[in-house]
Structures are given as C-alpha cells and as structure tokens.
Design an enzyme around this catalytic site. Structure first.
Site, PDB file in Angstrom:
ATOM      1  N   GLU A   1       0.828  -1.207   0.000  1.00  0.00           N
ATOM      2  CA  GLU A   1       0.000   0.000   0.000  1.00  0.00           C
ATOM      3  C   GLU A   1       0.864   1.259   0.000  1.00  0.00           C
ATOM      4  O   GLU A   1       1.876   1.328   0.691  1.00  0.00           O
ATOM      5  CB  GLU A   1      -0.906   0.003   1.242  1.00  0.00           C
ATOM      6  CG  GLU A   1      -1.887  -1.163   1.257  1.00  0.00           C
ATOM      7  CD  GLU A   1      -2.821  -1.152   2.465  1.00  0.00           C
ATOM      8  OE1 GLU A   1      -2.771  -0.200   3.277  1.00  0.00           O
ATOM      9  OE2 GLU A   1      -3.602  -2.121   2.601  1.00  0.00           O
TER      10      GLU A   1
ATOM     11  N   GLU B   1      -8.765   1.467  -4.415  1.00  0.00           N
ATOM     12  CA  GLU B   1      -9.858   1.089  -3.515  1.00  0.00           C
ATOM     13  C   GLU B   1     -10.689   2.289  -3.106  1.00  0.00           C
ATOM     14  O   GLU B   1     -10.152   3.312  -2.640  1.00  0.00           O
ATOM     15  CB  GLU B   1      -9.273   0.387  -2.271  1.00  0.00           C
ATOM     16  CG  GLU B   1     -10.358  -0.064  -1.296  1.00  0.00           C
ATOM     17  CD  GLU B   1      -9.884  -1.044  -0.227  1.00  0.00           C
ATOM     18  OE1 GLU B   1      -8.708  -1.498  -0.302  1.00  0.00           O
ATOM     19  OE2 GLU B   1     -10.679  -1.354   0.672  1.00  0.00           O
TER      20      GLU B   1
HETATM   21  O1  KIV Z   1      -6.546  -7.376   1.597  1.00  0.00           O
HETATM   22  C1  KIV Z   1      -7.391  -7.281   0.691  1.00  0.00           C
HETATM   23  O2  KIV Z   1      -8.371  -8.023   0.632  1.00  0.00           O
HETATM   24  C2  KIV Z   1      -7.203  -6.228  -0.305  1.00  0.00           C
HETATM   25  C3  KIV Z   1      -8.326  -6.009  -1.269  1.00  0.00           C
HETATM   26  C4  KIV Z   1      -9.419  -5.270  -0.609  1.00  0.00           C
HETATM   27  C5  KIV Z   1      -7.865  -5.318  -2.499  1.00  0.00           C
HETATM   28  O3  KIV Z   1      -6.215  -5.588  -0.313  1.00  0.00           O
END
Ligand code: KIV
Length: 271
Positions: free
Chosen positions: A122, A189
């Site tokens: 991220e 997201e």
């Molecule tokens: O951890 C997860 O499920 C994610 C998705 C929401 C993209 O990163």
C-alpha cells in the site's frame, strides 16, 4: 469460462495483454487451499492473498495485526491449490514500511516460502524506495492506492477517499510514479469512479478496482463478502452472489438436530 489444466498460466505479462485488448481482469481474495482450488478451477485470473485475512479469517477489527508468518501460511496454502491463476500476496503492515531492506527481505520470504508470483503493498511516494528495491530483486509488485486499510488509524474512517482535489492530485501522481518505477498493476480502492477511470486511461498498466467503478481494467472483491459469509459488511460497491452465512447456519442446525434425534448416523452410514 472454466479453465482446463492445459490452459496457460496467467502471468503479469498476460494481464498487460488483457488490458491492451480490452479484456477485463477478474480477481478475488483467497486464503486457503480448498476455496482457492474452486476459484482457480472456475477460471479466476488473479488470486489475492489479502491481508483482509486478518479480518475474515482471524476476526481482527483491522488488517494491522496479521504477521508475515501468517501471510506466508495462507499464501502457501493458496499456491498449492492453483494451476492457472496469478497469486499475489499482500505485504502485511510493518513488514515493508520501516526501510527498503526490510521490504526486500519480507518479499523474498513470501516468494521463497510460499511460491507466490508477486507481492502487493500500500502507498505511493512514501514507499518508492521499497518498491524499487523489491523490483530490483526480480519480484513483481502490485501497488494499492485510495483507501489503504493499513492506514486506517490515519484516515480514522473507511469512507470514500480522494474526493477532495488535493488527495485526487496526489493519487494521480502516485499512480504515475508506481507505473514509472515498474509496478505491473495497481489496485484502486473506494475512490470516485471518474477518478479511477482517469487513472486507468492514463496508465498502461492494468488498474484493478474495488469500489472504484466500472471504467477500470478489472475488479477485485473479498471472497467472504461475495459468498455472503459476512452479514455485517454491506458497502455500496459489494455484489453478493450467495448467502452462505444462512446456508451454513441452516446446515449446521440440521446436523445438530440429526445428532440429537439419533437420526444420524443411520444404518448405511456406519461399518
Ligand atoms: O486485503 C485485501 O483483501 C485487499 C483487497 C481489498 C484489495 O487488499
């Protein structure tokens, strides 16, 4: 369309080709062998071993507590099930933000110990050095911008991100940066659909959306939400395809009834 074992494995290159010819990319989360096998057999393109395992598998309120060892356990279970899909694994909170060497070591552990095909992390500019170092070791990296759940205590809420001009501008800059340094794809997201569409049209790499509208190159959802195992989580972007919570509860109630009433096992169900 269901896949066959002869069908070619999905690679990061396949995803770029799919974007080029306008074919949408399907992606779901997976955390265990049995369900990953079904999803792969159904023909899913990408399986994400998401740190959402922290919520849906372990019952934590956020994605922060899950550890690198736990992610590797989930990832190796998924990898053992998969014949075709590309398996991407989230670098968990605390395994890459400290410094780029730590990020590299965490990625190498994931690749070596689970057999996965890529990692996801991220952030944008803040994680540039980490992304570069991971890529320099030959590990493909997927970015993740917009609502980044590992920063939930900074955001304070799970509302739609990048509605304001400043945040939208930074997101566009971060997306370009991640493409320039070599990420093969980016998850966006919970951001406005128009912003996601702009990013998808400006970038050559595939943009996978979750709550980011339909004008991106693919979609991802959390498997437990899709199957209706969680009843409490009902965001606008979610489409449920089953109500497994109710079905599993009903089956369990019937099993309990059969055991208590001594109707299970019957004559044919014993040796
Ligand atoms: O951890 C997860 O499920 C994610 C998705 C929401 C993209 O990163």
């Amino acid at each position: 369309m269901a896949s066959s074992s002869e069908e070619k494995k999905i690679t990061t290159h396949t995803l770029q080709e799919m974007k080029r010819r306008g074919e949408k990319i399907s992606m779901l989360t997976a955390y265990d062998f049995s369900l990953a096998r079904i999803l792969d057999d159904a023909g899913i393109d990408v399986l994400l071993v998401g740190d959402s395992a922290s919520n849906v598998m372990a019952g934590h309120e956020t994605t922060l507590p899950i550890t690198l060892d736990q992610m590797i356990y989930h990832a190796s279970s998924v990898v053992r099930a998969v014949k075709r899909a590309l398996v991407v694994v989230d670098l968990p909170f605390g395994s890459y933000q400290g410094n780029s060497k730590e990020a590299l070591n965490s990625s190498i552990r994931i690749m070596k110990e689970s057999g996965a095909h890529a990692v996801k992390l991220e952030g944008g500019k803040e994680v540039k050095e980490s992304v570069e170092r991971i890529l320099s070791a030959g590990v493909p990296v997927m970015g993740h911008l917009g609502l980044t759940p590992q920063s939930i205590y900074k955001f304070g809420t799970y509302v739609v991100r990048a509605r304001e001009e400043d945040e939208a501008k930074k997101l566009i800059e971060d997306a370009h940066l991640l493409e320039e340094i070599g990420c093969f794809s980016i998850v966006l997201e919970k951001i406005p659909a128009s912003l996601a569409a702009r990013v998808a049209s400006e970038l050559k790499i595939p943009i996978i959306g979750i709550g980011a509208g339909g004008k991106v190159d693919g979609q991802v959802l959390v498997l437990h939400d899709v199957l209706g195992i969680n009843k409490e989580f009902n965001p606008r972007f979610l489409r449920r395809y089953m109500s497994l919570y109710d079905d599993i509860k009903k089956a369990t109630e019937k099993y309990i009834e059969d055991v208590k009433s001594k109707s299970f096992p019957n004559e044919k169900e014993q040796y």
